[in-house]
Design a protein around this motif. Structure first.
Motif, PDB file in Angstrom:
ATOM      1  N   GLN A  37       0.832  -1.224   0.165  1.00  0.00           N
ATOM      2  CA  GLN A  37       0.200  -0.135  -0.176  1.00  0.00           C
ATOM      3  C   GLN A  37       0.675   1.109   0.038  1.00  0.00           C
ATOM      4  N   LYS A  40      -0.370   6.943  -1.091  1.00  0.00           N
ATOM      5  CA  LYS A  40      -1.965   7.490  -1.432  1.00  0.00           C
ATOM      6  C   LYS A  40      -2.796   6.343  -1.283  1.00  0.00           C
ATOM      7  N   LYS A  41      -2.487   5.588  -0.557  1.00  0.00           N
ATOM      8  CA  LYS A  41      -3.340   4.375   0.146  1.00  0.00           C
ATOM      9  C   LYS A  41      -4.039   3.389  -1.087  1.00  0.00           C
ATOM     10  N   PHE A  42      -3.090   3.344  -2.250  1.00  0.00           N
ATOM     11  CA  PHE A  42      -3.339   2.613  -3.296  1.00  0.00           C
ATOM     12  C   PHE A  42      -2.639   1.011  -2.664  1.00  0.00           C
ATOM     13  N   LEU A  43      -3.686   0.090  -3.069  1.00  0.00           N
ATOM     14  CA  LEU A  43      -3.235  -1.421  -2.510  1.00  0.00           C
ATOM     15  C   LEU A  43      -3.007  -2.172  -3.832  1.00  0.00           C
TER      16      LEU A  43
END
Lengths: 111, 114
Positions: A37, A40-43
């Motif tokens: 992650q 930018k919190k993108f997983l």
């Protein structure tokens, strides 16, 4: 009685070092994963591991390598750490019902 | 390859108001669909899932989601939001093969006003 556990919770290290993150699940699942992650919190999926079959996301650099000493453990080893490796890394395991259970995450900071 | 879009990056609702978080997916076959919630500094907790059958699924904490094949959507709803629902919400799609790895949307941050 934590289902999926990770150690350490926080990891701060210098560029160029080699580090490992450990993951253990006590759910009896056969398949485990590592996700990354970013800030930018993108997983994003990194690896899937099932009974010695490793499926690698093609975007993952070969500095990253999963190691599974047994079915309950899937560790993540990272060589030659770079600034861009700073992220939160999540381990997960999958039930026979296709639900994935996530660990609490390891926040890696590369200085 | 599958993909997931969560069009709303941030949503703010008043406590007690209803909530709908949008999720659109792209996948060639019938997907496995999931909603996860992540509280600050925490891991991901599964709220609910859809595999087949009834297109309206119930989850934990009073959440529900509806699968609409014609719209490629799997929107999350809650009739009355509580302050403790403030968190990041992720929609995900899982393919059956290839290790069943999940592809996540970019997440929606929910803020709850008192």
């Amino acid at each position: 009685d934590t289902a999926v556990s990770q150690t350490p919770k926080y990891l701060v290290t210098q560029m160029g070092n080699d580090k490992s993150i450990k993951c253990e699940q006590n759910l009896g699942h056969d398949t485990m994963y590592w996700y990354k992650q970013d800030s930018k919190k993108f997983l994003k999926i990194m690896f899937s591991y099932n009974n010695k079959e490793l499926i690698i996301n093609e975007t993952v650099p070969n500095r990253f390598s999963p190691k599974s000493p047994d079915k309950a453990h899937l560790n993540l080893h990272i060589n030659s750490l770079e600034l861009g490796d700073s992220a939160v890394y999540f381990c997960a395991s999958r039930s026979s019902g296709n639900e994935q259970f996530f660990g609490p995450g390891t926040r890696l900071t590369v200085l | 390859a599958q993909s997931v879009t969560q069009p709303d990056i941030h949503i703010t609702v008043s406590e007690g108001a209803s909530l709908e978080l949008r999720c659109n997916y792209s996948y060639g076959a019938t997907p496995y669909l999931f909603w996860y919630v992540q509280s600050p500094g925490q891991g991901l907790q599964l709220l609910l899932k859809y595999f087949s059958g009834d297109t309206l699924v119930q989850g934990i904490k009073g959440f529900e989601a509806e699968f609409k094949r014609s719209q490629s959507s799997f929107n999350l709803r809650k009739p009355s939001v509580h302050w403790s629902d403030a968190a990041e919400y992720f929609c995900a799609v899982g393919a059956g093969g290839a290790g069943n790895m999940l592809t996540f949307g970019g997440g929606t941050r929910l803020m709850v006003k008192p």
